[in-house]
Scaffold this motif. Sequence first.
Motif, PDB file in Angstrom:
ATOM      1  N   ALA A 164       1.330   2.556   7.009  1.00 29.98           N
ATOM      2  CA  ALA A 164       1.631   1.950   5.709  1.00 29.98           C
ATOM      3  C   ALA A 164       2.901   1.110   5.790  1.00 29.98           C
ATOM      4  O   ALA A 164       2.972   0.011   5.228  1.00 29.98           O
ATOM      5  N   ILE A 197      -8.329  -0.971   4.163  1.00 25.52           N
ATOM      6  CA  ILE A 197      -7.334  -1.365   3.165  1.00 25.52           C
ATOM      7  C   ILE A 197      -6.054  -1.869   3.802  1.00 25.52           C
ATOM      8  O   ILE A 197      -5.276  -2.554   3.162  1.00 25.52           O
ATOM      9  N   ILE A 220      -4.794   9.808   1.886  1.00 25.92           N
ATOM     10  CA  ILE A 220      -6.041  10.282   1.276  1.00 25.92           C
ATOM     11  C   ILE A 220      -7.250   9.624   1.923  1.00 25.92           C
ATOM     12  O   ILE A 220      -8.240  10.297   2.248  1.00 25.92           O
ATOM     13  N   LEU A 221      -7.188   8.315   2.136  1.00 27.97           N
ATOM     14  CA  LEU A 221      -8.317   7.636   2.768  1.00 27.97           C
ATOM     15  C   LEU A 221      -8.495   8.068   4.220  1.00 27.97           C
ATOM     16  O   LEU A 221      -9.621   8.125   4.720  1.00 27.97           O
ATOM     17  N   LYS A 262       0.849  -1.193   0.000  1.00 26.59           N
ATOM     18  CA  LYS A 262       0.000   0.000   0.000  1.00 26.59           C
ATOM     19  C   LYS A 262       0.882   1.239   0.000  1.00 26.59           C
ATOM     20  O   LYS A 262       1.867   1.327   0.737  1.00 26.59           O
ATOM     21  N   ASP A 263       0.512   2.203  -0.810  1.00 24.37           N
ATOM     22  CA  ASP A 263       1.261   3.442  -0.921  1.00 24.37           C
ATOM     23  C   ASP A 263       0.901   4.378   0.228  1.00 24.37           C
ATOM     24  O   ASP A 263      -0.261   4.452   0.641  1.00 24.37           O
ATOM     25  N   ASN A 264       1.893   5.125   0.724  1.00 25.31           N
ATOM     26  CA  ASN A 264       1.660   6.084   1.805  1.00 25.31           C
ATOM     27  C   ASN A 264       0.574   7.095   1.437  1.00 25.31           C
ATOM     28  O   ASN A 264      -0.267   7.445   2.272  1.00 25.31           O
ATOM     29  N   GLN A 265       0.608   7.558   0.211  1.00 26.40           N
ATOM     30  CA  GLN A 265      -0.327   8.605  -0.215  1.00 26.40           C
ATOM     31  C   GLN A 265      -1.772   8.096  -0.231  1.00 26.40           C
ATOM     32  O   GLN A 265      -2.691   8.841   0.085  1.00 26.40           O
ATOM     33  N   MET A 266      -1.973   6.830  -0.584  1.00 32.89           N
ATOM     34  CA  MET A 266      -3.322   6.279  -0.574  1.00 32.89           C
ATOM     35  C   MET A 266      -3.858   6.215   0.855  1.00 32.89           C
ATOM     36  O   MET A 266      -5.016   6.543   1.105  1.00 32.89           O
ATOM     37  N   VAL A 267      -3.004   5.811   1.796  1.00 28.07           N
ATOM     38  CA  VAL A 267      -3.411   5.761   3.191  1.00 28.07           C
ATOM     39  C   VAL A 267      -3.745   7.165   3.682  1.00 28.07           C
ATOM     40  O   VAL A 267      -4.748   7.370   4.378  1.00 28.07           O
ATOM     41  N   HIS A 294      -9.185   3.782   5.594  1.00 30.31           N
ATOM     42  CA  HIS A 294      -7.769   3.430   5.558  1.00 30.31           C
ATOM     43  C   HIS A 294      -7.491   2.179   6.384  1.00 30.31           C
ATOM     44  O   HIS A 294      -6.608   1.395   6.043  1.00 30.31           O
ATOM     45  N   TYR A 321       0.288   8.174   9.470  1.00 35.40           N
ATOM     46  CA  TYR A 321      -0.076   7.426   8.265  1.00 35.40           C
ATOM     47  C   TYR A 321       1.113   6.702   7.639  1.00 35.40           C
ATOM     48  O   TYR A 321       0.973   5.598   7.119  1.00 35.40           O
TER      49      TYR A 321
END
Length: 127
Positions: free
Chosen positions: A98, A66, A50-51, A43-48, A63, A94
């Motif tokens: 991740a 996922i 944003i969620l 999982k990408d840091n940025q996705m975590v 978050h 975050y």
Amino acid sequence: MANVLRHLPELEGMELGYIQGILKNMDDEQASLFAQVYRARRKDNQMVLILCLLGFFGFAGLHRFILGQIGLGILYILTLGLCFIGTIVDLVNYKSLAYEYNIKVAHETLSMMSNGGSSTPMVSSND
């Protein structure tokens, strides 16, 4: 000795160092296989991030889902991110959330590779 940046150029920080330690004893073919599986599951840091931010707009806990923490995800949904305090704490942490998930994925990928697909059933011919 495989070069981690050639196989996984998107890694940075502590994750890069950790994966470099895993790949140091692998040849290029093994490192390429590891990189393909790991890249698909990490999982990408940025996705975590944003969620986690969506938690302030009524979607708290996405978050956590996922990241495989279903129980905490349900708790965050029912309590609005523990009254937004849990969401704020997760917003600050975050990257570590991740990183911990990705380290777990790296270990699972490594053990899956070391098993060599032994989970496939053996077919015997009794003719």
